[in-house]
Scaffold this motif. Structure first.
Motif, PDB file in Angstrom:
ATOM      1  N   ARG A  32     -45.292 115.483 -17.514  1.00  0.00           N
ATOM      2  CA  ARG A  32     -45.399 116.963 -18.080  1.00  0.00           C
ATOM      3  C   ARG A  32     -45.524 117.261 -19.589  1.00  0.00           C
ATOM      4  NH1 ARG A  32     -39.899 119.284 -14.589  1.00  0.00           N
ATOM      5  NH2 ARG A  32     -40.725 118.439 -12.381  1.00  0.00           N
TER       6      ARG A  32
ATOM      7  N   THR B 288     -24.678 121.307 -16.123  1.00  0.00           N
ATOM      8  CA  THR B 288     -25.199 120.102 -15.684  1.00  0.00           C
ATOM      9  C   THR B 288     -24.201 119.002 -15.035  1.00  0.00           C
ATOM     10  OG1 THR B 288     -26.788 118.139 -15.848  1.00  0.00           O
ATOM     11  CG2 THR B 288     -25.250 118.956 -17.954  1.00  0.00           C
TER      12      THR B 288
ATOM     13  N   TYR C 279     -37.257 113.846 -14.305  1.00  0.00           N
ATOM     14  CA  TYR C 279     -37.483 115.292 -14.137  1.00  0.00           C
ATOM     15  C   TYR C 279     -36.687 115.444 -12.760  1.00  0.00           C
ATOM     16  CZ  TYR C 279     -40.511 115.214 -18.117  1.00  0.00           C
ATOM     17  OH  TYR C 279     -40.991 115.003 -19.036  1.00  0.00           O
TER      18      TYR C 279
ATOM     19  N   GLU D 280     -40.745 124.896 -17.297  1.00  0.00           N
ATOM     20  CA  GLU D 280     -40.547 126.251 -16.670  1.00  0.00           C
ATOM     21  C   GLU D 280     -39.785 127.059 -17.708  1.00  0.00           C
ATOM     22  OE1 GLU D 280     -39.304 125.932 -12.618  1.00  0.00           O
ATOM     23  OE2 GLU D 280     -40.637 124.147 -12.089  1.00  0.00           O
TER      24      GLU D 280
ATOM     25  N   SER E 267     -36.891 128.662 -16.687  1.00  0.00           N
ATOM     26  CA  SER E 267     -35.646 128.643 -16.651  1.00  0.00           C
ATOM     27  C   SER E 267     -34.861 127.575 -17.561  1.00  0.00           C
ATOM     28  CB  SER E 267     -35.453 128.121 -15.252  1.00  0.00           C
ATOM     29  OG  SER E 267     -35.975 127.099 -14.749  1.00  0.00           O
ATOM     30  N   TYR E 268     -35.738 126.341 -17.809  1.00  0.00           N
ATOM     31  CA  TYR E 268     -35.033 125.485 -18.554  1.00  0.00           C
ATOM     32  C   TYR E 268     -35.011 126.018 -20.058  1.00  0.00           C
ATOM     33  CZ  TYR E 268     -34.611 121.487 -21.725  1.00  0.00           C
ATOM     34  OH  TYR E 268     -34.061 120.657 -22.433  1.00  0.00           O
TER      35      TYR E 268
ATOM     36  N   ARG F 107     -34.038 117.049 -16.275  1.00  0.00           N
ATOM     37  CA  ARG F 107     -34.050 118.211 -15.829  1.00  0.00           C
ATOM     38  C   ARG F 107     -35.438 118.466 -14.834  1.00  0.00           C
ATOM     39  NH1 ARG F 107     -29.845 121.775 -15.136  1.00  0.00           N
ATOM     40  NH2 ARG F 107     -31.517 123.408 -15.178  1.00  0.00           N
ATOM     41  N   ALA F 108     -34.973 118.935 -13.651  1.00  0.00           N
ATOM     42  CA  ALA F 108     -36.254 119.114 -12.676  1.00  0.00           C
ATOM     43  C   ALA F 108     -36.937 120.387 -13.178  1.00  0.00           C
ATOM     44  CB  ALA F 108     -35.570 119.543 -11.368  1.00  0.00           C
ATOM     45  N   ASP F 109     -36.327 121.372 -13.826  1.00  0.00           N
ATOM     46  CA  ASP F 109     -37.293 122.581 -14.117  1.00  0.00           C
ATOM     47  C   ASP F 109     -37.706 122.440 -15.643  1.00  0.00           C
ATOM     48  OD1 ASP F 109     -34.809 122.646 -15.665  1.00  0.00           O
ATOM     49  OD2 ASP F 109     -34.463 124.766 -15.114  1.00  0.00           O
ATOM     50  N   TYR F 110     -37.592 121.239 -16.226  1.00  0.00           N
ATOM     51  CA  TYR F 110     -38.311 120.981 -17.462  1.00  0.00           C
ATOM     52  C   TYR F 110     -39.723 121.547 -17.452  1.00  0.00           C
ATOM     53  CZ  TYR F 110     -39.927 119.529 -21.960  1.00  0.00           C
ATOM     54  OH  TYR F 110     -40.542 119.415 -23.461  1.00  0.00           O
TER      55      TYR F 110
ATOM     56  N   TYR G  91     -31.537 127.272 -19.759  1.00  0.00           N
ATOM     57  CA  TYR G  91     -30.710 126.098 -19.723  1.00  0.00           C
ATOM     58  C   TYR G  91     -30.180 125.631 -21.171  1.00  0.00           C
ATOM     59  CZ  TYR G  91     -29.056 121.332 -19.013  1.00  0.00           C
ATOM     60  OH  TYR G  91     -28.628 120.273 -18.919  1.00  0.00           O
TER      61      TYR G  91
ATOM     62  N   TYR H 280     -43.794 127.300 -26.139  1.00  0.00           N
ATOM     63  CA  TYR H 280     -42.891 127.065 -25.011  1.00  0.00           C
ATOM     64  C   TYR H 280     -41.341 127.472 -25.196  1.00  0.00           C
ATOM     65  CZ  TYR H 280     -40.202 124.961 -21.097  1.00  0.00           C
ATOM     66  OH  TYR H 280     -39.452 124.325 -20.157  1.00  0.00           O
TER      67      TYR H 280
END
Length: 484
Positions: A203, A113, A196, A160, A162-163, A155-158, A166, A210
């Motif tokens: 979200r 990041t 995000y 999902e 992929s997070y 995080r933009a992908d929180y 990460y 999760y």
């Protein structure tokens, strides 16, 4: 003739050895779950420090939104050694650093990041707070732990898959690059509104599934097998159910962790008490802050908890068989504020004054019953200053009494009891009496003991104190009685 004598003497030695083995009284069998070596070491630490320090320190927030510029982070007099030396002098044994809070800003230069310390003006972008604190802990002999929030509002992908990858990659950075970590701390703050990556939206995630915690913890454990995992429901250490700094007066170190998970509601009472029939050893860690907030706010400089308040928290955490995790937030200079330092010093002084002289050490100790009448389980073990010896009764006995004779009359303010928890937590109820005016007078009572139980009593001058175990899950096994 000499051969016959030597032969006869050898037979005698063998006979004596066999006789000794036949008469040796076996130790009590462990009852229920017991602490492993990592958990036992954690119990013995007793006091650890939380350190909340990040971008929030400079925005005057408790929870950053995730859109804060790394340019804001610039402690001008940062000194990790000041933090850790103050903590060591105050009696703390470990430090847990907030390496990343909910805003997502990382206190180490992360490969994954740009929302990190490398993008800040601190030390021209070459600073590393995590390394500095880890190094300071190593220098001063404190253990180092990490907190990395599962929630990331930057995080933009929180939310999902992929997070989660990460998050795991950043855990690998922390556990591979910063030396031994004694505890990994994660909480139940997961999901809600956030930046995000510019989405600025709400979200929600399914907290129970999760993160796939079993896989994540397995990964961390493979890197550092000795690490302890803390969360609402363990698996190694559990949240106490509040942030006010106390565990319940009845405090079982056992609980059934498969009924708990980070973020689940309605479990506060269970977390604070544990379960007498719990299937796992999962003790409560008592977390609170020296200030009203977790991060530094100048407006709270006059609201630092006093030494007496900290002592009360100690009595309601360590004094009830748990470990105290006290947060001390560095200020914008990157230092512990003078008011916080003064309070910690005063707190340590109270601990030394009140618990510095065990009046029971070396006193005469007797019991209503001793296991097999064997010296290795005698009441004398309670006052020998050795935490690895203990008094025990026969298996069928679940109620018994102990008497400590001080010889001369002494003024008593505190009574401290410790079970030998390596064989399980056992005592359900007990009472304490002092001999006064020719008769026994009850001065305290309680339920659980566990690793340690400290009771403050109205000051009384006496030469004899009696502890009666009224009920126990199995034969009581007590390692220490101390009087102050």
């Amino acid at each position: 003739m000499k051969k016959i004598i030597r032969y006869s003497f050898s037979i005698l030695l063998v006979a004596l050895a066999i006789s000794s083995c036949q008469t040796k009284v076996p130790a009590p069998a462990a009852i229920g779950p017991v602490p492993d070596a990592r958990q036992m070491a954690w119990h013995e630490m007793e006091m650890n420090a939380f350190i909340h320090f990040t971008i929030n320190t400079y925005t005057d927030k408790e929870w950053g939104f995730g859109d804060e510029s790394p340019a804001l982070f610039n402690p001008t007099n940062f000194d990790a050694e000041q933090w850790v030396s103050v903590l060591k002098d105050a009696g703390f044994k470990g430090v847990i650093l907030t390496c990343k809070h909910h805003d997502g800003f990382c206190l180490w230069p992360s490969e994954y990041t740009d929302h990190d310390i490398a993008e800040s003006p601190f030390e021209d972008g070459k600073g590393d707070i995590v390394k500095a604190v880890s190094d300071a802990c190593h220098k001063f002999g404190l253990k180092f732990g990490v907190y990395m929030s599962p929630w990331d509002r930057n995080r933009a992908d929180y939310g999902e898959a992929s997070y989660v990858e990460y998050y795991r990659n950043q855990l690998k950075e922390l556990f591979n690059n910063y030396g031994p970590v004694f505890e990994m701390w994660f909480d139940g703050a997961n999901g809600g509104d956030g930046y995000y990556g510019g989405a600025n939206e709400m979200r929600k995630i399914e907290r129970q599934t999760y993160y796939d915690w079993p896989t994540t913890l397995k990964m961390v454990h493979e890197i550092q097998p000795e690490v302890l995992f803390f969360s609402d429901g363990g698996p190694d250490l559990r949240w106490v159910g509040n942030e006010q700094g106390h565990v319940n007066a009845t405090n079982w170190n056992t609980i059934t962790t498969d009924t708990l998970y980070a973020g689940k509601s309605g479990i506060e009472d269970l977390l604070g008490t544990g379960s007498i029939d719990g299937k796992e050893w999962c003790p409560a860690e008592v977390n609170t802050s020296i200030r009203p907030g977790w991060f530094y706010h100048q407006s709270e400089d006059d609201k630092v908890k006093s030494p007496e308040v900290l002592f009360k928290l100690y009595m309601e955490s360590v004094g009830r068989g748990s470990t105290m995790l006290l947060n001390i937030p560095p200020d914008r200079r990157g230092l512990f504020h003078e008011n916080d330092v003064a309070s910690l010093q005063g707190f340590h002084k109270l601990i030394e004054e009140r618990f510095g002289n065990d009046l029971a050490k070396g006193a005469s100790a007797t019991a209503s019953e001793t296991r097999g009448d064997a010296a290795e389980y005698a009441a004398a073990n309670l006052v020998d200053g050795n935490k690895n010896t203990y008094w025990a009764t026969n298996d069928a006995t679940t109620a018994a009494s102990l008497e400590i004779d001080l010889g001369d009359a002494k003024e008593i303010h505190f009574v401290q009891l410790e079970e030998y928890i390596q064989l399980g937590q056992r005592v359900k109820t007990f009472k304490v009496e002092a001999f006064e005016n020719g008769q026994w007078k009850e001065i305290a009572n309680g339920t659980t003991i566990g690793y340690r139980r400290i009771l403050q009593v109205d000051p009384i001058t006496t030469s004899k104190v009696k502890i009666t175990i009224e009920d126990s899950k199995a034969c009581p096994v007590v390692s220490t009685v101390s009087l102050f």
